[in-house]
Design an enzyme around this catalytic site. Structure first.
Site, PDB file in Angstrom:
ATOM      1  N   PRO A 290       0.794  -1.214   0.000  1.00  0.00           N
ATOM      2  CG  PRO A 290      -0.182  -1.104   2.119  1.00  0.00           C
ATOM      3  CD  PRO A 290       0.555  -2.025   1.198  1.00  0.00           C
ATOM      4  CG  ASN A 291      -0.320   4.321   1.188  1.00  0.00           C
ATOM      5  OD1 ASN A 291      -1.307   4.769   0.601  1.00  0.00           O
ATOM      6  ND2 ASN A 291      -0.377   3.867   2.418  1.00  0.00           N
TER       7      ASN A 291
ATOM      8  NE  ARG B 108       2.612   7.528   2.507  1.00  0.00           N
ATOM      9  CZ  ARG B 108       3.124   6.435   3.048  1.00  0.00           C
ATOM     10  NH1 ARG B 108       3.776   5.573   2.318  1.00  0.00           N
ATOM     11  NH2 ARG B 108       2.966   6.204   4.332  1.00  0.00           N
TER      12      ARG B 108
ATOM     13  CE1 TYR C  54       8.308   5.341   3.387  1.00  0.00           C
ATOM     14  CE2 TYR C  54       6.861   7.239   3.269  1.00  0.00           C
ATOM     15  CZ  TYR C  54       7.234   6.061   3.878  1.00  0.00           C
ATOM     16  OH  TYR C  54       6.555   5.606   4.969  1.00  0.00           O
TER      17      TYR C  54
ATOM     18  CG  ASN D 129       8.438  -1.843   0.495  1.00  0.00           C
ATOM     19  OD1 ASN D 129       7.739  -1.822   1.504  1.00  0.00           O
ATOM     20  ND2 ASN D 129       9.103  -0.793   0.069  1.00  0.00           N
TER      21      ASN D 129
ATOM     22  CB  ALA E 290       1.282   0.078   6.658  1.00  0.00           C
TER      23      ALA E 290
ATOM     24  CG  HIS F 168       4.969  -2.371  10.309  1.00  0.00           C
ATOM     25  ND1 HIS F 168       6.300  -2.684  10.492  1.00  0.00           N
ATOM     26  CD2 HIS F 168       4.942  -1.411   9.361  1.00  0.00           C
ATOM     27  CE1 HIS F 168       7.042  -1.927   9.698  1.00  0.00           C
ATOM     28  NE2 HIS F 168       6.242  -1.159   9.004  1.00  0.00           N
TER      29      HIS F 168
ATOM     30  CG  ASP G  62       0.153 -17.405   8.660  1.00  0.00           C
ATOM     31  OD1 ASP G  62       1.192 -17.336   9.371  1.00  0.00           O
ATOM     32  OD2 ASP G  62      -0.993 -17.429   9.144  1.00  0.00           O
TER      33      ASP G  62
ATOM     34  CD  GLU H 146       9.636  -7.101   5.515  1.00  0.00           C
ATOM     35  OE1 GLU H 146       8.806  -8.031   5.474  1.00  0.00           O
ATOM     36  OE2 GLU H 146       9.826  -6.410   6.519  1.00  0.00           O
TER      37      GLU H 146
ATOM     38  CG  HIS I  89      10.725  -1.990   5.252  1.00  0.00           C
ATOM     39  ND1 HIS I  89       9.364  -1.818   5.178  1.00  0.00           N
ATOM     40  CD2 HIS I  89      10.930  -3.214   5.785  1.00  0.00           C
ATOM     41  CE1 HIS I  89       8.768  -2.896   5.656  1.00  0.00           C
ATOM     42  NE2 HIS I  89       9.704  -3.763   6.022  1.00  0.00           N
ATOM     43  CG  LEU I  90      11.549   2.612  -0.426  1.00  0.00           C
ATOM     44  CD1 LEU I  90      10.411   3.403  -1.035  1.00  0.00           C
ATOM     45  CD2 LEU I  90      12.721   2.511  -1.379  1.00  0.00           C
ATOM     46  CB  SER I  91      11.889   4.868   5.728  1.00  0.00           C
ATOM     47  OG  SER I  91      10.888   4.012   6.252  1.00  0.00           O
TER      48      SER I  91
ATOM     49  NE  ARG J 250       8.951   6.169   9.110  1.00  0.00           N
ATOM     50  CZ  ARG J 250       8.027   5.912   8.199  1.00  0.00           C
ATOM     51  NH1 ARG J 250       8.230   4.975   7.287  1.00  0.00           N
ATOM     52  NH2 ARG J 250       6.896   6.587   8.178  1.00  0.00           N
TER      53      ARG J 250
ATOM     54  NE  ARG K 213       5.679   4.202  10.126  1.00  0.00           N
ATOM     55  CZ  ARG K 213       4.692   4.109   9.246  1.00  0.00           C
ATOM     56  NH1 ARG K 213       4.574   3.027   8.498  1.00  0.00           N
ATOM     57  NH2 ARG K 213       3.820   5.082   9.115  1.00  0.00           N
TER      58      ARG K 213
END
Length: 145
Positions: free
Chosen positions: A10-11, A18, A23, A74, A77, A80, A87, A98, A100-102, A107, A111
């Site tokens: 998402p996003n 954003r 990001y 990625n 959200a 988390h 699963d 996995e 994550h950009l940030s 944070r 998170r």
């Protein structure tokens, strides 16, 4: 040629717009182009997808089980919050990295934990789009092993 699915949650369709202070200014299309270029160097085929819907992401993980040799995720959200994605990753029986950009550990507290990372061989966080390139390199090594 090995195939790697790169699944974005998402996003991530809003990258470049954003919160660029978190990001960056690169778009998801920019990241896809970088991944395609690097995949050629690694002799990998990639299939990059994005959805804002958890069930769609789960279906794609199931599809990767049949069609891919490795998976980069990625899930934003959902990393988390989603035991269902955790699963699905456990059931896919593929090497998973996995991204994550940030830096999720720098944070908000909520998170800091990732359910989905618990089902992955590794996590790369905080390096921006470079994390995807590093994940491709690591996944190529895992697939070769």
């Amino acid at each position: 040629m090995a195939t790697v699915f790169i699944l974005n949650g998402p996003n991530l369709n809003l990258l470049g717009q954003r919160e660029p202070h978190l990001y960056g200014h690169e778009t998801l299309d920019d990241i896809e182009a970088m991944c395609r270029d690097h995949a050629v160097d690694l002799d990998l085929e990639i299939d990059l997808r994005q959805s804002n819907h958890e069930g769609v992401l789960i279906d794609w993980v199931h599809e990767a089980r049949r069609l891919a040799d490795g998976l980069i995720c990625n899930f934003g959200a959902y990393s988390h919050t989603s035991i269902a994605l955790h699963d699905a990753l456990k059931a896919c029986d593929l090497p998973v990295i996995e991204v994550h950009l940030s830096n999720i550990h720098a944070r908000e507290t909520f998170r800091h934990a990732s359910y989905t990372a618990q089902a992955a061989q590794g996590m790369i966080a905080g390096l921006g789009p470079t994390g995807y390139r590093l994940a491709l390199t690591a996944l190529a090594d895992l697939i070769d092993a």
